[in-house]
Design a protein around this motif. Structure first.
Motif, PDB file in Angstrom:
ATOM      1  N   UNK A   1      35.151  51.736  50.976  1.00 11.30           N
ATOM      2  CA  UNK A   1      36.307  50.897  51.284  1.00 11.30           C
ATOM      3  C   UNK A   1      35.930  49.813  52.294  1.00 11.30           C
ATOM      4  N   UNK A   2      34.908  50.088  53.128  1.00 16.93           N
ATOM      5  CA  UNK A   2      34.471  49.090  54.100  1.00 16.93           C
ATOM      6  C   UNK A   2      33.809  47.889  53.424  1.00 16.93           C
ATOM      7  N   UNK A   3      33.454  48.050  52.154  1.00 20.60           N
ATOM      8  CA  UNK A   3      32.939  46.925  51.362  1.00 20.60           C
ATOM      9  C   UNK A   3      34.022  46.388  50.427  1.00 20.60           C
ATOM     10  N   UNK A   4      35.265  46.746  50.737  1.00 25.34           N
ATOM     11  CA  UNK A   4      36.445  46.261  50.029  1.00 25.34           C
ATOM     12  C   UNK A   4      36.585  46.832  48.614  1.00 25.34           C
ATOM     13  N   UNK A   5      35.963  47.979  48.355  1.00 25.03           N
ATOM     14  CA  UNK A   5      36.148  48.631  47.058  1.00 25.03           C
ATOM     15  C   UNK A   5      37.534  49.267  46.996  1.00 25.03           C
ATOM     16  N   UNK A   6      38.140  49.243  45.812  1.00 26.62           N
ATOM     17  CA  UNK A   6      39.429  49.919  45.629  1.00 26.62           C
ATOM     18  C   UNK A   6      39.258  51.436  45.650  1.00 26.62           C
ATOM     19  N   UNK A   7      38.012  51.917  45.508  1.00 26.58           N
ATOM     20  CA  UNK A   7      37.707  53.359  45.515  1.00 26.58           C
ATOM     21  C   UNK A   7      38.584  54.109  44.521  1.00 26.58           C
TER      22      UNK A   7
ATOM     23  N   UNK B   1      47.855  54.376  44.778  1.00 28.83           N
ATOM     24  CA  UNK B   1      47.585  54.425  43.344  1.00 28.83           C
ATOM     25  C   UNK B   1      46.122  54.062  43.101  1.00 28.83           C
ATOM     26  N   UNK B   2      45.387  54.851  42.303  1.00 32.80           N
ATOM     27  CA  UNK B   2      44.018  54.474  41.934  1.00 32.80           C
ATOM     28  C   UNK B   2      44.049  53.166  41.137  1.00 32.80           C
ATOM     29  N   UNK B   3      43.484  52.135  41.697  1.00 35.30           N
ATOM     30  CA  UNK B   3      43.613  50.803  41.111  1.00 35.30           C
ATOM     31  C   UNK B   3      42.467  50.528  40.142  1.00 35.30           C
ATOM     32  N   UNK B   4      42.799  50.377  38.866  1.00 33.99           N
ATOM     33  CA  UNK B   4      41.803  50.021  37.858  1.00 33.99           C
ATOM     34  C   UNK B   4      42.345  48.896  36.991  1.00 33.99           C
ATOM     35  N   UNK B   5      41.678  48.621  35.900  1.00 34.59           N
ATOM     36  CA  UNK B   5      42.090  47.513  35.024  1.00 34.59           C
ATOM     37  C   UNK B   5      43.516  47.714  34.529  1.00 34.59           C
TER      38      UNK B   5
ATOM     39  N   UNK C   1      50.594  46.033  37.049  1.00 37.24           N
ATOM     40  CA  UNK C   1      51.187  45.674  38.343  1.00 37.24           C
ATOM     41  C   UNK C   1      51.390  44.167  38.451  1.00 37.24           C
ATOM     42  N   UNK C   2      50.465  43.398  37.914  1.00 41.21           N
ATOM     43  CA  UNK C   2      50.621  41.929  37.941  1.00 41.21           C
ATOM     44  C   UNK C   2      51.727  41.473  36.991  1.00 41.21           C
ATOM     45  N   UNK C   3      51.824  42.094  35.840  1.00 39.89           N
ATOM     46  CA  UNK C   3      52.887  41.731  34.894  1.00 39.89           C
ATOM     47  C   UNK C   3      54.263  42.013  35.482  1.00 39.89           C
ATOM     48  N   UNK C   4      54.336  43.044  36.320  1.00 40.76           N
ATOM     49  CA  UNK C   4      55.609  43.409  36.947  1.00 40.76           C
ATOM     50  C   UNK C   4      55.813  42.706  38.292  1.00 40.76           C
ATOM     51  N   UNK C   5      54.849  41.835  38.656  1.00 37.44           N
ATOM     52  CA  UNK C   5      54.913  41.096  39.928  1.00 37.44           C
ATOM     53  C   UNK C   5      54.916  42.017  41.143  1.00 37.44           C
ATOM     54  N   UNK C   6      54.252  43.166  41.001  1.00 36.92           N
ATOM     55  CA  UNK C   6      54.104  44.058  42.148  1.00 36.92           C
ATOM     56  C   UNK C   6      52.997  43.565  43.072  1.00 36.92           C
TER      57      UNK C   6
ATOM     58  N   UNK D   1      40.714  43.551  41.741  1.00 32.50           N
ATOM     59  CA  UNK D   1      41.078  44.959  41.914  1.00 32.50           C
ATOM     60  C   UNK D   1      40.234  45.536  43.052  1.00 32.50           C
ATOM     61  N   UNK D   2      40.621  45.211  44.285  1.00 31.84           N
ATOM     62  CA  UNK D   2      39.853  45.640  45.450  1.00 31.84           C
ATOM     63  C   UNK D   2      40.783  46.321  46.453  1.00 31.84           C
ATOM     64  N   UNK D   3      40.230  46.696  47.634  1.00 28.62           N
ATOM     65  CA  UNK D   3      41.041  47.445  48.595  1.00 28.62           C
ATOM     66  C   UNK D   3      42.205  46.617  49.136  1.00 28.62           C
TER      67      UNK D   3
END
Length: 254
Positions: free
Chosen positions: A158-164, A197-201, A207-212, A218-220
């Motif tokens: 996460x310190x490298x900005x990964x969504x993990x 939420x585990x963020x993936x494709x 989430x973008x389609x719903x304007x969340x 897709x990063x931290x």
């Protein structure tokens, strides 16, 4: 949609997809084969580690790891010798996660379980922390140790900005507890309110389609942007919306 309409929509979809039937086609089926806490942890952690790409391939390749561990992950890891692990060195496991990586993961888990009854306390969130940003990095440093190895790329930072994403999925399995039967909820010292939420494709696109979220990566930072909204919907159990977002993305219902 208004805030209220969007919350109702996502609550409904989370309820729909968070059902025992979800297990049948998902990698979570692998740890569901076990009842011993440590077996669930190990099978879950290793399965989550290779959870990218086609779900059927993930399940098949997780089977390879279970077969090597003689279908008894905890007992195998506690008692395995270096000599037994030598046969892994030229094996293929899952895409870029190879036998050498699997061997290193087994040795790291052996060391950790020699010192700890469970993996849970390696993931604890401290009192002044609202998410797993620091906890995941503490786990990473503990898990990989001081020796450089190619397998380290399979433990997100996460310190490298990964969504993990894979670690967050593993945490959802271990920490969330409801009566639906998908997540295990066997870790009692970690509050589900801190889950993301585990963020993936799939979850990112929906989430973008719903304007969340507005960020395109897709990063931290995007994980935290999504947290801000989902915790307004449900401050106690924000990760339940993973079922809604992932389910909508995979099923193409939206």
């Amino acid at each position: 949609m208004t805030f209220s309409e969007l919350k109702s929509f996502l609550d409904e979809k989370a309820d729909f997809y968070n059902a025992p039937e979800f297990i049948d086609n998902d990698p979570v089926q692998i740890p569901h084969r076990f009842s011993l806490k440590q077996d669930i942890e190990i099978a879950g952690f290793l399965t989550a580690t290779i959870s990218w790409g086609n779900r059927k391939a993930i399940i098949n390749d997780a089977e390879k790891m279970l077969d090597f561990m003689e279908q008894t992950p905890y007992d195998f890891i506690r008692n395995v010798s270096l000599k037994e692990l030598q046969t892994l060195e030229n094996r293929s496991i899952h895409r870029t996660f190879n036998g050498e990586d699997f061997k290193e993961f087994i040795l790291n888990l052996k060391r950790i379980y020699n010192e700890n009854e469970s993996l849970e306390h390696l993931f604890l969130v401290e009192e002044n922390e609202g998410n797993f940003y620091h906890a995941l990095e503490r786990f990473r440093q503990n898990f990989i140790g001081n020796v450089q190895h190619r397998s380290h790329k399979h433990v997100s930072s996460t310190y490298k900005n990964s969504s993990a994403k894979r670690l967050m999925m593993f945490l959802r399995w271990m920490v969330r507890k409801d009566r639906k039967g998908v997540d295990f909820g066997i870790w009692k010292d970690i509050d589900p309110k801190n889950l993301s939420v585990p963020l993936d494709v799939h979850t990112g696109n929906i989430s973008r389609k719903l304007n969340l979220i507005q960020r395109k990566q897709n990063d931290w930072k995007t994980v935290e942007e999504l947290d801000t909204v989902l915790r307004k919907f449900n401050a106690v159990d924000p990760a339940k919306y993973d079922f809604a977002l992932f389910g909508l993305g995979v099923s193409k219902d939206f």
